[in-house]
Design a protein around this motif. Structure first.
Motif, PDB file in Angstrom:
ATOM      1  N   TYR A  21       0.832  -1.204   0.000  1.00  0.00           N
ATOM      2  CA  TYR A  21       0.000   0.000   0.000  1.00  0.00           C
ATOM      3  C   TYR A  21       0.868   1.256   0.000  1.00  0.00           C
ATOM      4  O   TYR A  21       0.598   2.204  -0.736  1.00  0.00           O
ATOM      5  CB  TYR A  21      -0.930  -0.013   1.216  1.00  0.00           C
ATOM      6  N   ALA A  22       1.932   1.251   0.803  1.00  0.00           N
ATOM      7  CA  ALA A  22       2.811   2.421   0.887  1.00  0.00           C
ATOM      8  C   ALA A  22       3.517   2.669  -0.446  1.00  0.00           C
ATOM      9  O   ALA A  22       3.630   3.812  -0.897  1.00  0.00           O
ATOM     10  CB  ALA A  22       3.832   2.233   1.999  1.00  0.00           C
ATOM     11  N   VAL A  23       3.967   1.608  -1.103  1.00  0.00           N
ATOM     12  CA  VAL A  23       4.634   1.766  -2.405  1.00  0.00           C
ATOM     13  C   VAL A  23       3.639   2.275  -3.441  1.00  0.00           C
ATOM     14  O   VAL A  23       3.964   3.144  -4.258  1.00  0.00           O
ATOM     15  CB  VAL A  23       5.277   0.428  -2.848  1.00  0.00           C
TER      16      VAL A  23
ATOM     17  N   ARG B  16       0.941   4.098  -2.905  1.00  0.00           N
ATOM     18  CA  ARG B  16       0.654   5.510  -2.631  1.00  0.00           C
ATOM     19  C   ARG B  16       1.799   6.409  -3.088  1.00  0.00           C
ATOM     20  O   ARG B  16       1.574   7.502  -3.581  1.00  0.00           O
ATOM     21  CB  ARG B  16       0.404   5.731  -1.137  1.00  0.00           C
ATOM     22  N   ALA B  17       3.043   5.944  -2.913  1.00  0.00           N
ATOM     23  CA  ALA B  17       4.198   6.745  -3.311  1.00  0.00           C
ATOM     24  C   ALA B  17       4.311   6.833  -4.830  1.00  0.00           C
ATOM     25  O   ALA B  17       4.747   7.848  -5.372  1.00  0.00           O
ATOM     26  CB  ALA B  17       5.474   6.152  -2.716  1.00  0.00           C
ATOM     27  N   ALA B  18       3.905   5.782  -5.547  1.00  0.00           N
ATOM     28  CA  ALA B  18       4.009   5.765  -7.004  1.00  0.00           C
ATOM     29  C   ALA B  18       2.972   6.683  -7.648  1.00  0.00           C
ATOM     30  O   ALA B  18       3.186   7.204  -8.733  1.00  0.00           O
ATOM     31  CB  ALA B  18       3.837   4.341  -7.522  1.00  0.00           C
ATOM     32  N   GLY B  19       1.860   6.870  -7.012  1.00  0.00           N
ATOM     33  CA  GLY B  19       0.821   7.731  -7.563  1.00  0.00           C
ATOM     34  C   GLY B  19      -0.100   6.968  -8.482  1.00  0.00           C
ATOM     35  O   GLY B  19      -0.018   5.748  -8.617  1.00  0.00           O
TER      36      GLY B  19
END
Length: 91
Positions: A48-50, A52-55
């Motif tokens: 989930y964090a990756v 969100r960071a990727a957009g």
């Protein structure tokens, strides 16, 4: 010196004499299952964090919401209100 019988099975403890730790161990899930669930939760959080960071995957694509309250977002691909009959008349 009396001989002891070492081949007889151990006698069960009377009711209520079970150690507290043994009761707790029986009530909890096995450690392998607990470890797997913790690992699964960590991997889901990292994914989930990756994400969100990727957009967004395709920033130009948006949900189609009808502007005029018309046909529920159905796109006629430039045919307008006439529909397919306009193509037949143009031939």
């Amino acid at each position: 010196m009396p001989l002891t019988d070492t081949t007889s099975p151990p006698r069960p403890a009377p009711d209520g004499a079970e150690p507290r730790g043994a009761r707790l161990r029986r009530a909890l899930p096995p450690p392998a299952l607990t470890g797997f669930l913790v690992l699964l939760a960590v991997l889901m959080a990292a994914s989930y964090a990756v994400g969100r960071a990727a957009g967004p995957v395709a920033p130009g694509i948006h949900r189609s919401v009808p502007q005029d309250g018309g046909s529920g977002g159905m796109d006629t691909h430039g045919m307008g209100p006439q529909g397919p009959s306009a193509w037949k008349a143009a031939r």
